[in-house]
Design an enzyme around this catalytic site. Sequence first.
Site, mmCIF file in Angstrom:
data_model
loop_
_atom_site.group_PDB
_atom_site.id
_atom_site.type_symbol
_atom_site.label_atom_id
_atom_site.label_comp_id
_atom_site.label_asym_id
_atom_site.label_seq_id
_atom_site.Cartn_x
_atom_site.Cartn_y
_atom_site.Cartn_z
ATOM 1 N N SER A 1 0.869 -1.178 0.000
ATOM 2 C CA SER A 1 0.000 0.000 0.000
ATOM 3 C C SER A 1 0.904 1.226 0.000
ATOM 4 C CB SER A 1 -0.843 -0.041 1.281
ATOM 5 O OG SER A 1 -1.391 1.232 1.558
ATOM 6 N N TYR B 1 -1.413 -1.105 10.397
ATOM 7 C CA TYR B 1 -1.593 -1.476 8.986
ATOM 8 C C TYR B 1 -0.383 -1.024 8.174
ATOM 9 C CZ TYR B 1 -3.582 -1.342 4.219
ATOM 10 O OH TYR B 1 -3.813 -1.518 2.874
HETATM 11 P P1 NDP Z 1 -11.432 -5.752 0.892
HETATM 12 O O1 NDP Z 1 -11.624 -5.436 2.337
HETATM 13 O O2 NDP Z 1 -12.420 -5.292 -0.078
HETATM 14 O O3 NDP Z 1 -11.230 -7.316 0.703
HETATM 15 C C1 NDP Z 1 -10.337 -7.998 1.527
HETATM 16 C C2 NDP Z 1 -10.514 -9.479 1.345
HETATM 17 O O4 NDP Z 1 -9.641 -10.127 2.282
HETATM 18 C C3 NDP Z 1 -11.926 -9.934 1.640
HETATM 19 O O5 NDP Z 1 -12.280 -10.953 0.744
HETATM 20 C C4 NDP Z 1 -11.800 -10.493 3.064
HETATM 21 O O6 NDP Z 1 -12.705 -11.541 3.350
HETATM 22 C C5 NDP Z 1 -10.384 -11.047 3.061
HETATM 23 N N1 NDP Z 1 -9.887 -11.136 4.417
HETATM 24 C C6 NDP Z 1 -9.769 -10.134 5.321
HETATM 25 N N2 NDP Z 1 -9.362 -10.627 6.502
HETATM 26 C C7 NDP Z 1 -9.222 -11.976 6.338
HETATM 27 C C8 NDP Z 1 -8.855 -13.038 7.198
HETATM 28 N N3 NDP Z 1 -8.593 -12.831 8.486
HETATM 29 N N4 NDP Z 1 -8.823 -14.290 6.700
HETATM 30 C C9 NDP Z 1 -9.131 -14.532 5.413
HETATM 31 N N5 NDP Z 1 -9.504 -13.570 4.542
HETATM 32 C C10 NDP Z 1 -9.550 -12.299 5.015
HETATM 33 O O7 NDP Z 1 -9.968 -5.183 0.564
HETATM 34 P P2 NDP Z 1 -9.349 -4.672 -0.817
HETATM 35 O O8 NDP Z 1 -9.813 -5.534 -1.912
HETATM 36 O O9 NDP Z 1 -9.483 -3.226 -0.863
HETATM 37 O O10 NDP Z 1 -7.795 -4.950 -0.522
HETATM 38 C C11 NDP Z 1 -7.054 -5.991 -1.124
HETATM 39 C C12 NDP Z 1 -5.588 -5.738 -0.839
HETATM 40 O O11 NDP Z 1 -5.193 -4.506 -1.433
HETATM 41 C C13 NDP Z 1 -5.251 -5.632 0.644
HETATM 42 O O12 NDP Z 1 -4.011 -6.237 0.901
HETATM 43 C C14 NDP Z 1 -5.148 -4.128 0.869
HETATM 44 O O13 NDP Z 1 -4.311 -3.827 1.951
HETATM 45 C C15 NDP Z 1 -4.578 -3.677 -0.447
HETATM 46 N N6 NDP Z 1 -4.793 -2.278 -0.780
HETATM 47 C C16 NDP Z 1 -6.053 -1.845 -1.097
HETATM 48 C C17 NDP Z 1 -6.269 -0.525 -1.454
HETATM 49 C C18 NDP Z 1 -7.615 0.013 -1.830
HETATM 50 O O14 NDP Z 1 -7.733 1.223 -2.090
HETATM 51 N N7 NDP Z 1 -8.653 -0.793 -1.884
HETATM 52 C C19 NDP Z 1 -5.139 0.439 -1.505
HETATM 53 C C20 NDP Z 1 -3.867 -0.132 -1.141
HETATM 54 C C21 NDP Z 1 -3.717 -1.444 -0.805
HETATM 55 P P3 NDP Z 1 -14.185 -11.234 3.925
HETATM 56 O O15 NDP Z 1 -14.857 -10.400 2.875
HETATM 57 O O16 NDP Z 1 -14.739 -12.582 4.101
HETATM 58 O O17 NDP Z 1 -13.962 -10.483 5.208
#
Ligand code: NDP
Length: 246
Positions: A153, A166
């Site tokens: 990120s 984070y």
């Molecule tokens: P979301 O919150 O939309 O999705 C995250 C996913 O990870 C969900 O499917 C969630 O499952 C799963 N997840 C979270 N915690 C767990 C856990 N304990 N065990 C298993 N699965 C888990 O996030 P994004 O799609 O936005 O983010 C994806 C990646 O991109 C992350 O690493 C984030 O840090 C990174 N990122 C995102 C940005 C953005 O603007 N969106 C910017 C910079 C980085 P469930 O839905 O079941 O909880």
Amino acid sequence: MFTYNPKPQFLKNKIILVTGAGDGIGKAAALSYARFGATVILLGKTVKKLEAVYDQIIANGGADPAIVPLDLAGATPNHYAGLAGSIEQQFGKLDGLLHNASKLTDLGPFLLISQEDWQSVMQVNVTSQFNLTQALLPLLKKAKSSSLIFTTSSVGLKARAYWGAYAISKFAIQGMMEVLADEFENSGIKINCINPGATRTNMRAKAYPAEDNTLLLTPDDIMSYYLYLMDAENCTEHGITLHAQA
Ligand code: NDP
């Protein structure tokens, strides 16, 4: 904006595991990899969401995916060893691993980070990725060429106040990627990091509840980068962080 147009079935017969495949960017990546022929292993916390992605892949004519319901917050090295054993038995190798799932707690001052939040963010964002990588690297080595992608990120490259555990966890991920990339130089495994940039997902909405999210790119908009880094045979990058919206 970078556009990657690989051959239609360039991921045919490739086995790719995506964490956090039920929602947001992970869901879009799983669907994209399946669209290009991959057999996708969908790992995530909420089974209903994983099943919906499974159904969508089948409806799109993709190869039968596998579902791995796993909460990374509670998973132990035994869970990862079991998963590696199942993948080895069923597929014999792994061609790609996208570490995408991560946890964002409420933003706030460093002095107020609770032990609980610190531990859970480090568990989900760092320790689980360490354990999963250790368990699955032998299978990535068995593939002719393979790809290991971590997700960082902007605050994991230049930290900002109030992003606390984070941001610190994403610095650790950058370090993990660099250590591995150096160890596995010229090994046939491409190891990189991706920074998706501001993307319209639940996580982004949690961090910026007041913004107009229609101005943000969607996960689908940035999939070229995820496809490129997963194309181990043609991707020329190793040990770098690709900025999807630079
Ligand atoms: P979301 O919150 O939309 O999705 C995250 C996913 O990870 C969900 O499917 C969630 O499952 C799963 N997840 C979270 N915690 C767990 C856990 N304990 N065990 C298993 N699965 C888990 O996030 P994004 O799609 O936005 O983010 C994806 C990646 O991109 C992350 O690493 C984030 O840090 C990174 N990122 C995102 C940005 C953005 O603007 N969106 C910017 C910079 C980085 P469930 O839905 O079941 O909880």
